[in-house]
Design an enzyme around this catalytic site. Structure first.
Site, PDB file in Angstrom:
ATOM      1  N   GLU A  38      60.962  58.517 -20.175  1.00  0.00           N
ATOM      2  CA  GLU A  38      59.120  58.993 -20.699  1.00  0.00           C
ATOM      3  C   GLU A  38      58.739  60.085 -21.165  1.00  0.00           C
ATOM      4  OE1 GLU A  38      55.849  58.522 -21.888  1.00  0.00           O
ATOM      5  OE2 GLU A  38      56.681  56.277 -20.908  1.00  0.00           O
ATOM      6  N   GLY A  39      60.027  60.871 -21.011  1.00  0.00           N
ATOM      7  CA  GLY A  39      60.212  61.896 -21.937  1.00  0.00           C
ATOM      8  C   GLY A  39      60.967  62.142 -23.378  1.00  0.00           C
ATOM      9  N   HIS A  40      61.244  61.792 -23.792  1.00  0.00           N
ATOM     10  CA  HIS A  40      61.708  60.879 -24.701  1.00  0.00           C
ATOM     11  C   HIS A  40      61.200  60.128 -25.502  1.00  0.00           C
ATOM     12  CE1 HIS A  40      66.075  61.223 -22.931  1.00  0.00           C
ATOM     13  NE2 HIS A  40      66.409  62.280 -23.357  1.00  0.00           N
ATOM     14  N   GLU A 150      59.635  70.684 -24.206  1.00  0.00           N
ATOM     15  CA  GLU A 150      59.882  71.989 -23.320  1.00  0.00           C
ATOM     16  C   GLU A 150      60.444  72.335 -22.249  1.00  0.00           C
ATOM     17  OE1 GLU A 150      56.034  73.787 -23.650  1.00  0.00           O
ATOM     18  OE2 GLU A 150      56.038  73.970 -25.688  1.00  0.00           O
ATOM     19  N   GLN A 155      66.935  76.054 -25.189  1.00  0.00           N
ATOM     20  CA  GLN A 155      67.919  74.913 -25.805  1.00  0.00           C
ATOM     21  C   GLN A 155      66.545  75.533 -27.238  1.00  0.00           C
ATOM     22  OE1 GLN A 155      69.423  71.040 -25.686  1.00  0.00           O
ATOM     23  NE2 GLN A 155      67.197  70.328 -26.528  1.00  0.00           N
ATOM     24  N   SER A 187      64.652  64.025 -16.137  1.00  0.00           N
ATOM     25  CA  SER A 187      66.008  64.424 -17.008  1.00  0.00           C
ATOM     26  C   SER A 187      66.643  62.498 -16.860  1.00  0.00           C
ATOM     27  CB  SER A 187      66.410  65.175 -16.533  1.00  0.00           C
ATOM     28  OG  SER A 187      67.944  65.214 -17.145  1.00  0.00           O
TER      29      SER A 187
END
Length: 284
Positions: A38-40, A150, A155, A187
Site C-alpha cells: 500500500e505504501g507504493h 519519506e 535516501q 516495507s
C-alpha cells in the site's frame, strides 16, 4: 480497471513518453523495486495528483545491495504488482539487469553530504548504487516529477541533493510514510517477519514518537538513553542508530534549539530484518 502496459527496453519507453509529451501531458515517475504494498500504491496515487501520466519503474537494483545482503531472495511479485497498479499507473518500466547495466557499464554516481553516516556507514556503496540507478531512471523516463516515500528519509535527501547538484529538470516529491493500523512503516522486507516478530516490530514507531516528544523536555543524551531502554524492553534487537538530525543535511544534533527542522532517524534489528523508521521532531 485497465492493466498498465509493461515495457522492457529504453526505446519503447521513450516512444511512449514522447507520445504523451506531444499531447502536452505531464509525467510522474514512481521508482520501486517491486513487491508492491500500500505504501507504493500511495506513491502512485500521489503521482496521479501531480501529473497526467504515471510511470512506475520496477527494478531490483543489484548495485545497492551489499555482498552479504538479500538481493537473491528479495521478494519479487511480477504479475501481482501489475494487477495492483491497475488504474493507478499508465506504464510499468521493467528493465532487466542487462538493460540497465549493459556490458562495459563503468559509471557510478556518488553523492557526499547526506549520504554520510547512518545507512551510508552501515551499507558501504549503497547510496552510490541508489544514486546511479535513480539518475538513470530520470534520464530514461524524463519525468516532470518523481515521487519517493519519506520512510527512507536519508535516501530521499540523497536524491534531492543529487537532483539539485546535477541541475536535473524535475521536482522531487516526498510522500508521508504509509503505516499499518499499528503504526509500523510498510516495507517489502516486512514479509520476512514472523507473526510474533511483527507484533514486536509494531512497537518501534511508538517508541520513536515518545522519544520525539521527550527531546523537547530533556537533553538529547537523556532522551536517547531512555529510548534505548524502551527498545530493549519491547523485545527489539540491536540498535544500529537512533539519532536526531537536521532534516535536510542529516547533520547529527547534540541539542535542539528550534532553528532548523529536525528528523529522528532509527534502524533497529529484529531477527534477520533491519527496521528503518523516522519521525519529525516537534520544534520547541
Amino acid at each position: 480497471m485497465t492493466l498498465p502496459d509493461v515495457v522492457t527496453t529504453v526505446p519503447s519507453l521513450r516512444q511512449r513518453v514522447a507520445a504523451w509529451r506531444q499531447d502536452g501531458e505531464r509525467v510522474a515517475l514512481v521508482p520501486t523495486m517491486g513487491a508492491l504494498h500500500e505504501g507504493h500504491l500511495a506513491l502512485a496515487r500521489r503521482g496521479r495528483e501531480e501529473a497526467d501520466r504515471v510511470v512506475v519503474s520496477i527494478f531490483v537494483n543489484p548495485k545497492q545491495f551489499g555482498p552479504a545482503e538479500d538481493f537473491n531472495k528479495y521478494p519479487r511479485a511480477g504479475e501481482r504488482d501489475r494487477m495492483l497498479l491497475s488504474g493507478l499507473a499508465d506504464l510499468i518500466w521493467a528493465p532487466t539487469v542487462d538493460i540497465m547495466y549493459p556490458a562495459g557499464h563503468a559509471t557510478t554516481i556518488e553523492v557526499s553530504g547526506p549520504s554520510a553516516g547512518f545507512e551510508g556507514a552501515m551499507r558501504p556503496g549503497h547510496f552510490a548504487g541508489v544514486a546511479t540507478v535513480v539518475s538513470k531512471l530520470f534520464l530514461q523516463v524524463g519525468p516532470d516529477a518523481a515521487i519517493f516515500g519519506e520512510k527512507d528519509w536519508q535516501q530521499l535527501q540523497v536524491v534531492r541533493r543529487m537532483t539539485a547538484d546535477l541541475d536535473l529538470p524535475l521536482s522531487i516529491i516526498g510522500h508521508p510514510t504509509v503505516r499499518d493500523e499499528h503504526g509500523l512503516a510498510l516495507s517489502s522486507r516486512n514479509a520476512y517477519l514472523s507473526p510474533e516478530q511483527l507484533a514486536v516490530a509494531r512497537r518501534l514507531n511508538g517508541i520513536l514518537r515518545d522519544l520525539a516528544e521527550d527531546l523537547r523536555r530533556r537533553s538529547v543524551a537523556e532522551a536517547l538513553e531512555a529510548a534505548r531502554a524502551a527498545v530493549a524492553a519491547a523485545g527489539l534487537g540491536a540498535v544500529d542508530y537512533l539519532a536526531p538530525v537536521e532534516a535536510e543535511t542529516l547533520r547529527p544534533l547534540e541539542r535542539l534549539d528550534g532553528a532548523v527542522p529536525v528528523r529522528l532517524l532509527a534502524a533497529v534489528r529484529l531477527g534477520s530484518v533491519r527496521l528503518l523508521d523516522n519521525v519529525a521532531v516537534p520544534l520547541p
